[in-house]
Design a protein around this motif. Structure first.
Motif, mmCIF file in Angstrom:
data_model
loop_
_atom_site.group_PDB
_atom_site.id
_atom_site.type_symbol
_atom_site.label_atom_id
_atom_site.label_comp_id
_atom_site.label_asym_id
_atom_site.label_seq_id
_atom_site.Cartn_x
_atom_site.Cartn_y
_atom_site.Cartn_z
ATOM 1 N N PRO A 13 2.375 7.937 -6.201
ATOM 2 C CA PRO A 13 0.648 7.548 -6.243
ATOM 3 C C PRO A 13 1.146 6.451 -7.207
ATOM 4 O O PRO A 13 2.133 6.329 -8.274
ATOM 5 C CB PRO A 13 0.548 9.272 -7.305
ATOM 6 C CG PRO A 13 0.764 10.404 -6.637
ATOM 7 C CD PRO A 13 2.577 9.749 -6.626
ATOM 8 N N GLY A 14 0.450 5.569 -6.290
ATOM 9 C CA GLY A 14 0.008 4.485 -7.625
ATOM 10 C C GLY A 14 1.116 3.290 -6.268
ATOM 11 O O GLY A 14 1.131 2.247 -6.549
ATOM 12 N N GLY A 15 1.988 3.789 -5.883
ATOM 13 C CA GLY A 15 2.953 3.490 -5.326
ATOM 14 C C GLY A 15 2.347 2.458 -3.842
ATOM 15 O O GLY A 15 1.336 2.247 -3.383
ATOM 16 N N SER A 16 3.043 1.642 -3.281
ATOM 17 C CA SER A 16 2.623 0.683 -1.783
ATOM 18 C C SER A 16 3.737 1.415 -1.376
ATOM 19 O O SER A 16 4.874 1.660 -0.510
ATOM 20 C CB SER A 16 3.000 -0.430 -2.390
ATOM 21 O OG SER A 16 1.941 -0.667 -3.026
ATOM 22 N N LEU A 17 3.367 1.131 0.377
ATOM 23 C CA LEU A 17 4.530 1.566 1.997
ATOM 24 C C LEU A 17 3.679 0.100 2.637
ATOM 25 O O LEU A 17 2.476 -0.207 2.764
ATOM 26 C CB LEU A 17 4.016 2.482 2.455
ATOM 27 C CG LEU A 17 4.888 3.564 1.452
ATOM 28 C CD1 LEU A 17 4.480 5.127 1.993
ATOM 29 C CD2 LEU A 17 6.216 2.714 2.344
ATOM 30 N N ARG A 18 4.222 -0.413 3.799
ATOM 31 C CA ARG A 18 3.742 -1.240 4.874
ATOM 32 C C ARG A 18 4.371 -0.439 5.667
ATOM 33 O O ARG A 18 5.298 -0.291 6.138
ATOM 34 C CB ARG A 18 4.231 -3.103 4.311
ATOM 35 C CG ARG A 18 3.980 -3.495 5.429
ATOM 36 C CD ARG A 18 4.215 -4.814 5.670
ATOM 37 N NE ARG A 18 3.923 -6.102 5.841
ATOM 38 C CZ ARG A 18 4.172 -7.153 6.655
ATOM 39 N NH1 ARG A 18 6.153 -6.817 6.694
ATOM 40 N NH2 ARG A 18 3.534 -8.248 7.578
ATOM 41 N N LEU A 19 3.076 -0.170 7.029
ATOM 42 C CA LEU A 19 3.705 0.195 8.105
ATOM 43 C C LEU A 19 3.233 -0.852 9.296
ATOM 44 O O LEU A 19 2.690 -1.941 9.234
ATOM 45 C CB LEU A 19 2.253 0.813 8.495
ATOM 46 C CG LEU A 19 1.855 2.584 7.711
ATOM 47 C CD1 LEU A 19 1.387 3.549 7.977
ATOM 48 C CD2 LEU A 19 3.338 2.949 7.114
ATOM 49 N N SER A 20 4.491 -0.967 10.313
ATOM 50 C CA SER A 20 4.235 -1.564 11.133
ATOM 51 C C SER A 20 4.038 -0.783 12.153
ATOM 52 O O SER A 20 4.461 0.108 12.929
ATOM 53 C CB SER A 20 5.334 -2.889 11.068
ATOM 54 O OG SER A 20 5.708 -3.106 10.031
ATOM 55 N N CYS A 21 3.082 -1.281 13.532
ATOM 56 C CA CYS A 21 3.841 -1.229 14.937
ATOM 57 C C CYS A 21 3.903 -2.109 16.021
ATOM 58 O O CYS A 21 2.817 -3.200 15.908
ATOM 59 C CB CYS A 21 2.233 -0.579 14.564
ATOM 60 S SG CYS A 21 2.011 0.118 16.981
ATOM 61 N N ALA A 22 4.419 -1.898 16.632
ATOM 62 C CA ALA A 22 5.154 -3.083 17.177
ATOM 63 C C ALA A 22 4.853 -2.630 18.801
ATOM 64 O O ALA A 22 5.339 -1.431 19.243
ATOM 65 C CB ALA A 22 6.912 -3.115 17.280
ATOM 66 N N ALA A 23 4.551 -4.042 19.409
ATOM 67 C CA ALA A 23 3.507 -2.914 20.935
ATOM 68 C C ALA A 23 4.268 -4.289 22.051
ATOM 69 O O ALA A 23 4.653 -5.295 21.855
ATOM 70 C CB ALA A 23 2.095 -4.126 20.245
ATOM 71 N N SER A 24 4.488 -3.543 23.013
ATOM 72 C CA SER A 24 4.906 -4.165 24.290
ATOM 73 C C SER A 24 3.747 -3.159 25.565
ATOM 74 O O SER A 24 3.344 -2.559 25.123
ATOM 75 C CB SER A 24 6.861 -3.851 24.380
ATOM 76 O OG SER A 24 7.102 -2.727 24.225
ATOM 77 N N VAL A 78 0.887 -4.674 14.590
ATOM 78 C CA VAL A 78 -0.084 -5.062 13.360
ATOM 79 C C VAL A 78 0.615 -4.124 12.298
ATOM 80 O O VAL A 78 1.815 -3.270 12.552
ATOM 81 C CB VAL A 78 -1.698 -4.104 14.239
ATOM 82 C CG1 VAL A 78 -1.111 -2.843 14.992
ATOM 83 C CG2 VAL A 78 -2.261 -4.401 13.513
ATOM 84 N N TYR A 79 0.074 -4.423 10.911
ATOM 85 C CA TYR A 79 0.394 -4.487 9.891
ATOM 86 C C TYR A 79 -0.306 -3.680 9.268
ATOM 87 O O TYR A 79 -1.817 -3.360 9.593
ATOM 88 C CB TYR A 79 0.812 -4.868 8.890
ATOM 89 C CG TYR A 79 1.899 -5.924 9.794
ATOM 90 C CD1 TYR A 79 1.615 -7.435 10.286
ATOM 91 C CD2 TYR A 79 3.909 -5.609 9.982
ATOM 92 C CE1 TYR A 79 2.796 -7.667 11.102
ATOM 93 C CE2 TYR A 79 3.755 -6.109 10.363
ATOM 94 C CZ TYR A 79 4.228 -7.403 11.422
ATOM 95 O OH TYR A 79 4.740 -8.440 11.753
#
Length: 115
Positions: A13-24, A78-79
């Protein structure tokens, strides 16, 4: 058409994440892109989206001020930057692409917020 998510995981809790979505497989720049999430026993919920041309963003109230969606049309990606994560953010996060009647989905990535 492929949408491939990455960046999920376990965070305190309180942390961070970065999601990525690569499209084609489709014209990425012409599509609205966004993220849904689904927690166990709950309905799928729209988290955020970003429009194609103007880059206007929308967020569900529960993530406003903590999450930021962005897109890179040159990279067809998209992030979702997620800060100040809470246990209630735990869910499978799905990337989507939408335009008119077309809707494409990724396979989902698990985000778990726990100490």
């Amino acid at each position: 058409v492929q949408l491939v998510e990455s960046g999920g995981g376990l965070v305190q809790p309180g942390g961070s994440l970065r999601l990525s979505c690569a499209a084609s497989g489709f014209t990425f720049s012409g599509y609205v892109m966004g993220w849904y999430r689904q927690a166990p026993g709950k309905e799928r919920e729209l988290v955020a989206f970003i429009t194609s041309a103007s880059g206007i963003t929308h967020y569900v109230d529960s993530v406003k001020g903590r999450f930021t969606i962005s897109r890179d049309n040159a990279k067809n990606t998209v992030y979702l930057q997620m800060n100040y994560l809470k246990p209630e953010d735990t869910a499978v996060y799905y990337c989507f692409a939408g335009k008119d009647g077309d809707r494409y989905w990724g396979q989902g990535t698990q985000v778990t917020v726990s100490s």
